[in-house]
Design an enzyme around this catalytic site. Structure first.
Site, mmCIF file in Angstrom:
data_model
loop_
_atom_site.group_PDB
_atom_site.id
_atom_site.type_symbol
_atom_site.label_atom_id
_atom_site.label_comp_id
_atom_site.label_asym_id
_atom_site.label_seq_id
_atom_site.Cartn_x
_atom_site.Cartn_y
_atom_site.Cartn_z
ATOM 1 N N LYS A 35 0.808 -1.211 0.000
ATOM 2 C CA LYS A 35 0.000 0.000 0.000
ATOM 3 C C LYS A 35 0.852 1.276 0.000
ATOM 4 C CE LYS A 35 -1.156 1.057 3.992
ATOM 5 N NZ LYS A 35 -1.386 1.971 5.088
ATOM 6 N N THR A 36 1.795 1.333 0.924
ATOM 7 C CA THR A 36 2.641 2.523 1.012
ATOM 8 C C THR A 36 3.462 2.684 -0.266
ATOM 9 O OG1 THR A 36 2.792 2.104 3.370
ATOM 10 C CG2 THR A 36 4.276 3.748 2.471
ATOM 11 N N ASP A 220 -4.032 8.365 2.981
ATOM 12 C CA ASP A 220 -3.677 7.019 3.418
ATOM 13 C C ASP A 220 -4.668 6.570 4.496
ATOM 14 O OD1 ASP A 220 -2.239 4.732 3.709
ATOM 15 O OD2 ASP A 220 -0.667 5.616 4.945
ATOM 16 N N GLU A 221 -4.868 5.275 4.651
ATOM 17 C CA GLU A 221 -5.731 4.726 5.704
ATOM 18 C C GLU A 221 -7.106 5.406 5.711
ATOM 19 O OE1 GLU A 221 -4.721 2.176 7.301
ATOM 20 O OE2 GLU A 221 -2.653 2.366 7.999
ATOM 21 N N GLN A 251 -9.596 -3.528 7.524
ATOM 22 C CA GLN A 251 -8.698 -3.160 8.610
ATOM 23 C C GLN A 251 -9.183 -1.925 9.367
ATOM 24 O OE1 GLN A 251 -4.312 -3.781 8.186
ATOM 25 N NE2 GLN A 251 -4.824 -3.972 6.035
ATOM 26 N N ARG A 604 -0.475 -9.885 10.655
ATOM 27 C CA ARG A 604 0.826 -9.336 11.067
ATOM 28 C C ARG A 604 1.926 -10.360 10.905
ATOM 29 N NH1 ARG A 604 -0.160 -5.070 9.666
ATOM 30 N NH2 ARG A 604 -2.058 -6.100 9.006
#
Length: 719
Positions: A35-36, A220-221, A251, A604
């Site tokens: 994503k980043t 973002d997010e 998420q 994770r």
DNA sequence: GTTATCCGGATTTTT
DNA sequence: TCCGGATAAC
């Protein structure tokens, strides 16, 4: 134009996202899907291919860490500085706008930021002045109310209520609190956003200016945005502004804090021709871990739909461990971590996750016992420590005499004989004169309203602040802080405290000075260095612990694990009522959020995941016998493997258990014994409780259930 | 102003 | 159970 460096190494979906010509782009990015990377490369694409000036790009994140990382990676990719580009948190960018246009926003140039702790103090004071009983009206609740209203963009006058006491009282508190902030030149976190929103909404000139300037907005997010943030984004991006939003509905774990997943769907409605791209290839975890995560999240109804996959191997199965109690759970984890380390792996590659902070205590005990280094996330941040905040309050008051919150904090810290009564006198005067505490205090001194002793002490204090500013303000930041610590006698006060606490406090004060030395003032050329530093201290509370470079095991809540990854992950306390948490089990929405939290936790893990639960757990002083978490049951059996106690028999705790053999109907049962039950099938004995006829046996069955059965009636067969 | 004692509350947290 | 906050007593 050679686009190779920008598109190289990206998969098809990532490339499509990075190079999309669409003006409104929604990237649904699964966990570990890069994503980043996509955001960073998209920015590089906009600059080098679409020839947008960095000046025209604004990128918004939720945490300072994410903002820093993004800036660093963009600069790395472009090979030059990206300082012209606005990259920051919602709060950081809002702050920047307010500083640039303080007058237009009706704020003093010297306005200071309240963190939630400061905010609560101000609210408490306001409520006291209103004579509200704090048992009937808890200030925390009022704080929650106010922040919720601000998050939805509401001022007291916008709140509708039909005489219900709860709302009407809180509205009044909100109103009075606003007055207090106005007098003190204070702005809380919610206010930063709301004030900026109103500024742009009501000032067409400014709005035009920024809408013209920003040609591309990236967020973002996005699933974590709340009402005011969404409104804010819409104001900044006019029709011609390109918008890229990145998020993952699966998420979204901050609904309880006002985040609205619906904003994703809303975006789809509010913007024309939204192009949606899904990033589903995962580069983090094994096939097994991803399948488990997919299976769990599939139980949620409210989803946009997404299925993670990987080219990686299946990897090891997910290990389940039924511990006897929370001690034994911790014991097992620490022994596995020990093995991991002995195999040549780093402690730092391993994380223990849990639902609530209270669980960390037992874990710590056992890690300590085994001398495993660990680091706990959460707890007090550096700039939130009392000694640091005291020092900063002195500085705030020096730079902004009207800062009532700072005044209250240090007027009698260290104690100088100005007790409740003296301070109350100052407050009264301030109220009567409609002014701040600083002005009022001078008046109190002049009119000699206090006893000679208190009067003298107050005058000393006022002079200290006044002179402090005059003498220090042109010195380097570090020296200003050093001199303030000395002149205020704070150091002396803390030195008197005994034990390790005093030492830690002294170290923190030294650390504060060094933080000031390293502080980069460049971000706010128009502010005085100290004002910039103080804002930085409020907006970026810093890390929890200083020594983060040591190789140590990471302990944190599932919430704080979002965005991180570890080769080896333990999730402790996989039990109903703990996870999903009792308070979130009844409402479907809340339960779905818990499930998303489980999804976050599972994803994770890169290589190996352990899920643990206890047969017996001591909660609030009482023994409970929780059931296995539904999230464990939602993972398909073929992905799971029960860790047998047999393999653990060599450990001290259980070798002594050999004396606990129990004989029933002539059959001998031992701890760790494999047994068969007519209804539940095969399983393993975890523990015995009680004696003789009343013996209760704990059995963990292979089907995933674990039961406490009366041995006399259980019809168990030894295998 | 400091220390002792009682009482209540007890997810998750960034800015 | 255990922590912190608020109050009371010294």
């Amino acid at each position: 134009m050679d686009v190779t460096p920008i598109l190289d190494g990206l998969n098809k979906a990532q490339r499509e996202a990075v190079s999309s010509p669409d003006a409104a782009l929604l990237v649904l990015a699964g966990a570990g899907s890069g994503k980043t990377r996509v955001l960073v490369h998209r920015i590089a694409w906009l600059i080098s291919v679409e020839q947008l000036s960095p000046h025209c790009i604004i990128a918004v994140t939720f945490t300072n860490k994410a903002a820093q990382e993004m800036r660093g990676r963009v600069e790395n990719l472009l090979g030059h500085s990206a300082s012209a580009m606005w990259i920051g948190t919602f709060h950081g960018l809002a702050h920047r706008l307010l500083r640039a246009h303080a007058r237009d926003a009706n704020l003093p140039d010297t306005f200071q930021i309240l963190d939630s702790d400061d905010q609560l103090r101000v609210i408490k004071r306001v409520m006291k002045e209103m004579n509200l009983d704090d048992t009937e009206w808890p200030p925390k609740q009022a704080q929650w109310f106010i922040n919720k209203q601000k998050d939805e963009g509401k001022r007291p006058k916008d709140i509708k209520h039909q005489g219900d006491l709860f709302t009407s009282v809180h509205c009044k508190v909100y109103f009075q609190y606003e007055e207090a902030c106005k007098i003190g030149g204070l702005v809380d976190f919610g206010e930063l956003l709301l004030r900026t929103y109103e500024l742009l909404r009501d000032n067409q000139h400014l709005r035009d200016h920024y809408q013209q300037r920003f040609q591309h907005l990236l967020v973002d997010e996005f699933q974590d945005t709340n009402g005011i943030q969404y409104a804010w984004l819409k104001l900044i991006s006019n029709k011609d502004c390109g918008v890229t939003i990145v998020g993952d509905d699966d998420q979204s774990i901050y609904g309880w804090r006002g985040a609205k997943i619906e904003n994703i769907q809303r975006f789809d409605r509010d913007y024309a021709d939204v192009k949606t791209i899904r990033l589903e290839q995962n580069y983090r975890s094994t096939g097994t871990i991803l399948k488990a995560a997919n299976a769990v999240i599939a139980n949620n109804q409210e989803r946009m739909g997404k299925n993670l996959w990987t080219e990686d191997d299946e990897g090891e199965p997910i290990s389940l461990y039924a511990a006897f109690n929370e001690q034994e759970e911790a014991r097992f984890i620490s022994s596995r971590i020990n093995e991991w380390h002995e195999d040549g792996n780093a402690f730092a590659d391993c994380a223990i996750l849990y639902r609530s902070n209270a669980q960390s205590r037992v874990l710590e005990e056992y890690l300590l016992q085994r001398q495993i280094p660990y680091r706990i996330y959460g707890g007090l941040k550096f700039f939130e420590r009392a000694e640091v905040k005291d020092t900063l309050a002195y500085l705030r008051l020096m730079y902004n005499h009207q800062d009532d919150a700072a005044f209250e904090r240090v007027v009698n810290t260290p104690p100088r004989g100005l007790g409740q009564k003296s301070v109350e006198k100052i407050r009264e005067t301030a109220r009567a004169e409609q002014t701040n505490l600083w002005q009022a205090a001078w008046k109190v001194v002049e009119d000699k309203q206090l006893s000679p002793k208190a009067n003298g002490a107050l005058l000393m204090f006022l002079e200290l602040i006044k002179q402090g500013y005059q003498e220090f303000h042109e010195l380097p930041l570090e020296e200003q802080i050093q001199l303030t610590i000395e002149a205020s006698n704070l150091m002396e006060m803390y030195a008197k405290e005994k034990g390790e606490k005093a030492l830690a406090r002294k170290e923190n004060l030294a650390e504060l000075a060094s933080a000031a030395r390293e502080f980069d003032v460049d971000d706010y050329p128009e502010l005085s260095p100290m004002t910039a530093f103080l804002a930085h201290a409020s907006l970026e509370a810093g890390d929890t612990q200083a020594e983060q470079y040591e190789d140590c095991v990471q302990l944190m809540t599932l919430h704080s694990a979002k965005g991180l990854e570890f080769p080896l992950v333990f999730i402790a306390g996989m039990e109903e009522k703990l996870f999903p948490h009792m308070m979130s089990m009844d409402e479907p929405d809340k339960l779905e959020e818990e499930r998303r939290l489980a999804y976050v936790g599972i994803t994770r893990a890169m290589k190996k995941l352990y899920l643990l639960y206890a047969e017996k757990r001591r909660l609030w002083g009482k023994d409970t016998y929780p059931a296995v978490s539904r999230f464990i049951r939602e993972i398909p059996a073929q992905l799971k493997e029960e860790v047998r106690l047999n393999s653990q028999i060599a450990t001290p705790t259980f070798s002594s258990g050999a004396t606990q053999d129990v004989v029933n109907d002539g059959i001998e049962f031992k701890l760790g014994q494999m047994v068969n039950h007519p209804k539940w099938g095969s399983g393993v004995i975890l523990n015995f409780e009680g004696e003789g006829d009343r013996t209760v046996v704990h059995v963990s069955f292979d089907c995933g259930e674990s039961k406490r059965l009366m041995l006399a009636y259980a019809r168990l067969e030894a295998l």
